[in-house]
Each structure stands twice: as structure tokens, then as C-alpha cells.
Scaffold this motif. Structure first.
Motif, PDB file in Angstrom:
ATOM      1  N   PRO A  42       0.797  -1.223   0.000  1.00 51.00           N
ATOM      2  CA  PRO A  42       0.000   0.000   0.000  1.00 51.00           C
ATOM      3  C   PRO A  42       0.837   1.284   0.000  1.00 51.00           C
ATOM      4  O   PRO A  42       0.420   2.289  -0.536  1.00 51.00           O
ATOM      5  CB  PRO A  42      -0.827  -0.098   1.276  1.00 51.00           C
ATOM      6  N   GLU A  43       2.014   1.268   0.587  1.00 45.21           N
ATOM      7  CA  GLU A  43       2.827   2.482   0.716  1.00 45.21           C
ATOM      8  C   GLU A  43       3.911   2.497  -0.358  1.00 45.21           C
ATOM      9  O   GLU A  43       4.745   1.616  -0.416  1.00 45.21           O
ATOM     10  CB  GLU A  43       3.484   2.520   2.098  1.00 45.21           C
ATOM     11  N   ARG A  44       3.890   3.503  -1.232  1.00 46.68           N
ATOM     12  CA  ARG A  44       4.900   3.609  -2.284  1.00 46.68           C
ATOM     13  C   ARG A  44       5.674   4.908  -2.209  1.00 46.68           C
ATOM     14  O   ARG A  44       6.416   5.237  -3.106  1.00 46.68           O
ATOM     15  CB  ARG A  44       4.234   3.513  -3.652  1.00 46.68           C
ATOM     16  N   GLY A  45       5.488   5.695  -1.170  1.00 44.44           N
ATOM     17  CA  GLY A  45       6.233   6.933  -1.055  1.00 44.44           C
ATOM     18  C   GLY A  45       5.473   7.956  -0.242  1.00 44.44           C
ATOM     19  O   GLY A  45       4.320   7.767   0.123  1.00 44.44           O
ATOM     20  N   ASP A  46       6.130   9.039   0.017  1.00 46.05           N
ATOM     21  CA  ASP A  46       5.562  10.096   0.834  1.00 46.05           C
ATOM     22  C   ASP A  46       4.993  11.184  -0.072  1.00 46.05           C
ATOM     23  O   ASP A  46       5.559  12.258  -0.213  1.00 46.05           O
ATOM     24  CB  ASP A  46       6.649  10.649   1.752  1.00 46.05           C
ATOM     25  N   VAL A  47       3.883  10.899  -0.727  1.00 48.98           N
ATOM     26  CA  VAL A  47       3.287  11.840  -1.681  1.00 48.98           C
ATOM     27  C   VAL A  47       2.882  13.148  -1.007  1.00 48.98           C
ATOM     28  O   VAL A  47       3.214  14.223  -1.510  1.00 48.98           O
ATOM     29  CB  VAL A  47       2.106  11.192  -2.429  1.00 48.98           C
ATOM     30  N   PRO A  48       2.197  13.153   0.136  1.00 52.60           N
ATOM     31  CA  PRO A  48       1.848  14.435   0.753  1.00 52.60           C
ATOM     32  C   PRO A  48       3.069  15.294   1.082  1.00 52.60           C
ATOM     33  O   PRO A  48       3.024  16.516   0.961  1.00 52.60           O
ATOM     34  CB  PRO A  48       1.101  14.037   2.022  1.00 52.60           C
TER      35      PRO A  48
END
Length: 78
Positions: free
Chosen positions: A35-41
């Protein structure tokens, strides 16, 4: 036969292709399942803050740069 201490040249065999495809496909499916692919925010925040800094600097520097450019053009024209 190869001389001692020398490795045989690597040749790709037909049997290597299906194994590579299967490994690649399984890794791709495992990667997309996370589910987590990076820190988009975080990246969005950095981008917005950078745009704000540029806009603030532009407000301060625009009159100075305009005056500098006008002076330079006038001095070349005279």
C-alpha cells in the motif's frame, strides 16, 4: 573444455527466459500489492512551499529587476 582458472562464457539459454519472466512478474505483483509507495503528501507540500517562496521573491525582486533592465537599455541606446 576451458583452461583451469577460466570460466566458461555465459550464454543465455532458452530456459532462462521463462524463469526471468516469472521472477519479474512475481516481483512486480508483490510491489503493486504494497500500500505504501512513497511520501506523496510530503512532496506536494515541498512543491507548494517552493512555489510560494518563488512567488514571494518575485514580488520583491520584480521592481528592482525592471529598473535594472530599463537602466541598462537606456544606457545602450544613448
Amino acid at each position: 573444455m576451458h583452461p583451469p582458472g577460466r570460466k566458461a562464457p555465459h550464454h543465455t539459454r532458452r530456459s532462462d527466459a521463462p524463469r526471468f519472466t516469472t521472477t519479474y512478474r512475481s516481483r512486480l505483483l508483490a510491489w503493486t500489492a504494497r500500500p505504501e509507495r512513497g511520501d506523496v503528501p510530503g512532496w506536494v507540500l515541498i512543491t507548494i512551499m517552493t512555489a510560494g517562496i518563488v512567488a514571494a521573491l518575485w514580488l520583491v525582486a520584480e521592481p528592482l529587476l525592471t529598473g535594472l533592465f530599463s537602466t541598462a537599455v537606456r544606457s545602450v541606446g544613448s
